[in-house]
Enzyme design. Sequence first.
Site, PDB file in Angstrom:
ATOM      1  N   GLU A 177       0.847  -1.195   0.000  1.00 36.25           N
ATOM      2  CA  GLU A 177       0.000   0.000   0.000  1.00 36.25           C
ATOM      3  C   GLU A 177       0.876   1.236   0.000  1.00 36.25           C
ATOM      4  O   GLU A 177       1.713   1.413   0.879  1.00 36.25           O
ATOM      5  CB  GLU A 177      -0.922   0.000   1.213  1.00 36.25           C
ATOM      6  CG  GLU A 177      -1.737   1.269   1.380  1.00 36.25           C
ATOM      7  CD  GLU A 177      -2.551   1.630   0.138  1.00 36.25           C
ATOM      8  OE1 GLU A 177      -2.390   2.777  -0.344  1.00 36.25           O
ATOM      9  OE2 GLU A 177      -3.323   0.780  -0.354  1.00 36.25           O
ATOM     10  N   GLY A 204     -21.463  17.670 -10.824  1.00 30.52           N
ATOM     11  CA  GLY A 204     -21.720  16.241 -10.895  1.00 30.52           C
ATOM     12  C   GLY A 204     -22.898  15.875 -10.021  1.00 30.52           C
ATOM     13  O   GLY A 204     -22.893  16.136  -8.814  1.00 30.52           O
ATOM     14  N   ARG A 236     -14.859   8.928 -11.099  1.00 28.89           N
ATOM     15  CA  ARG A 236     -13.532   8.501 -10.650  1.00 28.89           C
ATOM     16  C   ARG A 236     -12.871   7.704 -11.772  1.00 28.89           C
ATOM     17  O   ARG A 236     -13.556   7.039 -12.561  1.00 28.89           O
ATOM     18  CB  ARG A 236     -13.626   7.654  -9.378  1.00 28.89           C
ATOM     19  CG  ARG A 236     -14.178   8.433  -8.183  1.00 28.89           C
ATOM     20  CD  ARG A 236     -14.173   7.603  -6.915  1.00 28.89           C
ATOM     21  NE  ARG A 236     -12.825   7.333  -6.433  1.00 28.89           N
ATOM     22  CZ  ARG A 236     -12.132   8.142  -5.627  1.00 28.89           C
ATOM     23  NH1 ARG A 236     -12.655   9.285  -5.216  1.00 28.89           N
ATOM     24  NH2 ARG A 236     -10.927   7.803  -5.217  1.00 28.89           N
ATOM     25  N   HIS A 287     -43.215  -6.408  14.670  1.00 28.62           N
ATOM     26  CA  HIS A 287     -43.988  -5.159  14.729  1.00 28.62           C
ATOM     27  C   HIS A 287     -43.714  -4.452  16.049  1.00 28.62           C
ATOM     28  O   HIS A 287     -43.615  -5.096  17.086  1.00 28.62           O
ATOM     29  CB  HIS A 287     -45.484  -5.477  14.624  1.00 28.62           C
ATOM     30  CG  HIS A 287     -46.358  -4.272  14.852  1.00 28.62           C
ATOM     31  ND1 HIS A 287     -46.572  -3.324  13.878  1.00 28.62           N
ATOM     32  CD2 HIS A 287     -47.050  -3.860  15.953  1.00 28.62           C
ATOM     33  CE1 HIS A 287     -47.373  -2.382  14.366  1.00 28.62           C
ATOM     34  NE2 HIS A 287     -47.674  -2.687  15.626  1.00 28.62           N
TER      35      HIS A 287
END
Length: 474
Positions: free
Chosen positions: A35, A182, A273, A444
């Site tokens: 990363e 956008g 993107r 409920h």
Amino acid sequence: MANTHYDVVVIGAGPGGYVAAIRAAQLGAKVAIVEKQYLGGTCLNVGCIPSKAMLHVAEVMHSLESLDELGIHLPQPATFDMRKAVAFKDKVVKRMTSGVGTLMKGNNVDVYDGLGTVDASRTVTLTKDDGSQQQFSGDKIILATGSLPLMPPFPGIDGSNVINSDTCWDLPKTPESIICVGGGVIGVELACMFNALGSKVTIVEMLPNILAPVDEEVRRLLVRILSRRGIEIATGAKVESIADEGNLKKVTASAEKGDQSFTGEYVLMAVSRSANTSGLEHLMEQGLDNDRGRVRVNEKMETNLPGIYAIGDLVHGAGLAHVASMEGEVAVDNAMGHETKMDYNVVPNPIYTFPEIAFIGLTEAEAKEKYPEARVERFPWIANGKAVAMAETDGFTKVIIGKYDEILGAHIIGPDATNLISEYSVAMRGELTADEIIETIHPHPTLSEGLREAMLAVEGRPIHIPPKQPARAR
């Protein structure tokens, strides 16, 4: 770490990449993940997680408008401190990203910080921030490099006070006014957020409608709600330039009726993107099949290069974090010798406006074109006891049923829609029919009752609203 060889190397630690790494470790692989910026990727750092933290803040601010009705009286006007909100967002992000680091350690995944450059021989060259390099290799490589905000080459786009969906989270104060260029999911979510925090918001969208993939009936209701809140929406307006006008930004757009201009303190670019191909240049030169950067894969997430897979925003698809995670699992299963195929037929789409929107399957228009016999009905939240008790009655649940009572699509606009859609997701994945939802007892009072009531309505036998048609013979 010494130079070494791995069973699986994952490039990118977003929700596709880190999930792939964990799944590979579960299957007994020796795993590395690379990363270059931050664990958790766009989603956890500047996307899904920070946006939901700030949208939560904004929704709380929005809810203050109805406190009088609930008997709650606060000093007016309410004040808002952007710096404290940003600090809250940062705390949420830190907790989530730290969790990813803990997961990597707990699953014995080696984490490499830096830019990973990959070639077709499945060798990875890691370049660290200090410029030093290291090489290692993998039997299988999974590309999960994600995406970057698309910044079209408008004149003035690189000027001051022009932000995007990655950089809008640390503003020192609420903008007096903001133009969202956008009207897709990102743009509309952020428009809702800034509007609730006190900004005057204008959405400028090139297409004839905002939220193009959304069912027309749902979209019309949301547009009415946003307009009621003071959000200006300009559609069919193609942005041509951004310029300074005094202390403000001026956005000029072309339209059929002539040029339009809009002014605001900030311009937020949220048009789309693009795939992040950083580190993949060698693979592209070596023949990695792609379409303008989006890598082509088959249903096993395999690229055309042996042993190399691609997932998430790097490939053509929904551009959703939960889809990237599933693609990561599918890629790893195949990389480890299992036969798994990616199925895009049942993908829930959440939109975190308020009210929320969520949908799955076909829109009404798509269903009627493909299946003329399709039946469509709705159940409004105004008829649901829990929604009335929550004072959140805008919206409805809409279901589309086929000839054999199969669920073709479901669309929810209203409270907690993004969670409720999962019932229909499971039903469609399991090929359940309307009857099977109807015959399932729902608690409920809950919002989930509305999902069953919508199915009753499409069968012509609703309980809590008048029927529009005779009940179908069983």
